[in-house]
Design an enzyme around this catalytic site. Structure first.
Site, short mmCIF file in Angstrom:
data_model
loop_
_atom_site.label_atom_id
_atom_site.label_comp_id
_atom_site.label_asym_id
_atom_site.label_seq_id
_atom_site.Cartn_x
_atom_site.Cartn_y
_atom_site.Cartn_z
N GLY A 1 2.44 -0.83 4.37
CA GLY A 1 2.55 0.56 3.97
C GLY A 1 4.00 1.00 3.85
O GLY A 1 4.63 0.89 2.80
N GLY A 2 4.58 1.49 4.95
CA GLY A 2 5.92 2.07 4.94
C GLY A 2 6.97 1.21 4.26
O GLY A 2 7.78 1.70 3.46
N GLU B 1 -7.43 5.16 7.09
CA GLU B 1 -7.21 6.57 6.74
C GLU B 1 -8.40 7.13 5.97
O GLU B 1 -8.75 8.31 6.10
CB GLU B 1 -5.89 6.70 5.96
N HIS C 1 -9.88 1.56 4.08
CA HIS C 1 -8.66 1.75 4.87
C HIS C 1 -8.96 2.72 6.01
O HIS C 1 -9.76 3.64 5.85
CB HIS C 1 -7.54 2.30 3.97
N GLU D 1 -6.25 -4.55 10.29
CA GLU D 1 -5.22 -3.56 10.56
C GLU D 1 -5.57 -2.80 11.83
O GLU D 1 -6.36 -1.84 11.79
CB GLU D 1 -5.12 -2.57 9.40
N SER E 1 2.74 -1.86 10.42
CA SER E 1 4.18 -1.92 10.69
C SER E 1 4.80 -3.29 10.35
O SER E 1 5.71 -3.75 11.05
CB SER E 1 4.47 -1.52 12.14
N ASN F 1 0.85 -1.19 0.00
CA ASN F 1 0.00 0.00 0.00
C ASN F 1 0.89 1.24 0.00
O ASN F 1 1.37 1.66 1.04
CB ASN F 1 -0.91 -0.03 1.23
N TRP F 2 1.07 1.81 -1.17
CA TRP F 2 1.95 2.99 -1.29
C TRP F 2 1.36 4.24 -0.66
O TRP F 2 2.06 5.23 -0.50
CB TRP F 2 2.25 3.27 -2.78
N LYS F 3 0.07 4.24 -0.40
CA LYS F 3 -0.60 5.46 0.09
C LYS F 3 -0.31 6.61 -0.89
O LYS F 3 -0.19 6.36 -2.09
CB LYS F 3 -0.18 5.77 1.53
N GLY G 1 1.80 2.55 10.79
CA GLY G 1 2.76 3.64 10.63
C GLY G 1 3.40 4.08 11.94
O GLY G 1 4.05 5.12 12.00
P1 PGA Z 1 2.26 0.55 7.71
O1 PGA Z 1 0.82 0.77 7.00
O2 PGA Z 1 2.82 -0.74 7.18
O3 PGA Z 1 3.07 1.75 7.33
O4 PGA Z 1 2.00 0.46 9.18
C1 PGA Z 1 -0.05 -0.29 6.80
C2 PGA Z 1 -1.33 0.20 6.16
O5 PGA Z 1 -1.79 1.30 6.49
O6 PGA Z 1 -1.90 -0.48 5.28
#
Ligand code: PGA
Length: 244
Positions: free
Chosen positions: A227-228, A95, A93, A161, A206, A9-11, A167
């Site tokens: 994500g990260g 967010e 998600h 999640e 994470s 997930n590049w966001k 994050g």
């Molecule tokens: P993260 O994000 O790996 O940076 O914690 C995961 C996500 O939001 O899908």
């Protein structure tokens, strides 16, 4: 049992130019393993990914409209994602739920729209820290799941999640992930019967090269939403290798 899905997930990161370079770098270095890879990327980068990702690596969107087409300025339809070659789309998600006020009902409408257009929705659920501290994470997450799967068929991926682990560098333990993955599997069995065994349940929050193997070794976890650690090709190769 389905194989692991490593969903990246590049966001809101990477321009089309950067996406092209990333995909070319991955093409040169990737030794396919046992996991299926999918890059969930900003819509404007998807053409570059379609042209440059290695064979067998899928891609998808990070959100989709609940509507077919028409006067919805700024939205992207499932048919558009399908036409550019997407296989998946993330819906719900945390967010999107937090910053855009998305309800379970809207998330379910988006997932239905994805399925109607031949995309597999990755439906995200998970509790915030206050809910976990009260010990209510299982019923909370299952209620969110029920609302987010209204009218949605078993051609779906679920991503658990916990919001407090996204994050933050604070990863849930493999046992925390399995607790919810098992509870989600039980709810899927009630909803879909035997077909629930084929539904992938991912963990996200994470995830990195050094913790992915222990989390995905759990019986009800079938991959990760990352994500990260999805932004650098070296980390993606590390996670792919860890899942061999
Ligand atoms: P993260 O994000 O790996 O940076 O914690 C995961 C996500 O939001 O899908």
């Amino acid at each position: 049992m389905p194989n692991n899905l490593l969903a990246l997930n590049w966001k809101m990161n990477k321009t089309p130019t950067e996406a092209r370079a990333w995909a070319q770098d991955l093409s040169e270095k990737l030794v396919p393993g046992d996991a299926t890879l999918a890059v969930m990327a900003p819509a404007v980068t998807l053409s570059a990914l379609a042209a440059n990702l290695p064979a067998g690596v899928a891609f998808g969107g990070q959100d989709v409209s609940a509507h077919d087409s028409g006067a919805y300025t700024g939205e992207i339809s499932a048919a558009m994602l399908k036409d550019v070659g997407a296989s998946y789309v993330v819906v719900g998600h945390s967010e999107r739920r937090d910053y855009h006020g998305e309800s379970d009902a809207l998330v379910a409408a988006k997932a239905r729209q994805a399925q109607a257009n031949g995309l597999i929705p990755i439906v995200c659920v998970g509790e915030k820290l206050d809910v976990r501290e009260k010990g209510e994470h299982v019923p909370f997450t299952l209620a969110q799941l029920t609302g987010s799967l209204e009218g949605v068929s078993s051609d779906v991926v679920i991503a658990y999640e916990p919001v407090w682990a996204i994050g933050t560098g604070r990863t849930a333990t493999a046992d925390d992930a399995e607790e919810l993955a098992a509870a989600i599997r039980g709810a899927l069995e009630q909803r879909y019967g035997a077909a629930a065994a084929e539904v992938r349940v991912l963990y996200g929050g994470s995830v990195k090269p050094d913790n992915i193997a222990s989390i995905c070794a759990k019986p009800n976890v079938n991959g990760a939403l990352v994500g990260g650690a999805s932004l650098k090709v070296s980390d993606v190769l590390g996670m792919n290798d860890a899942l061999k």
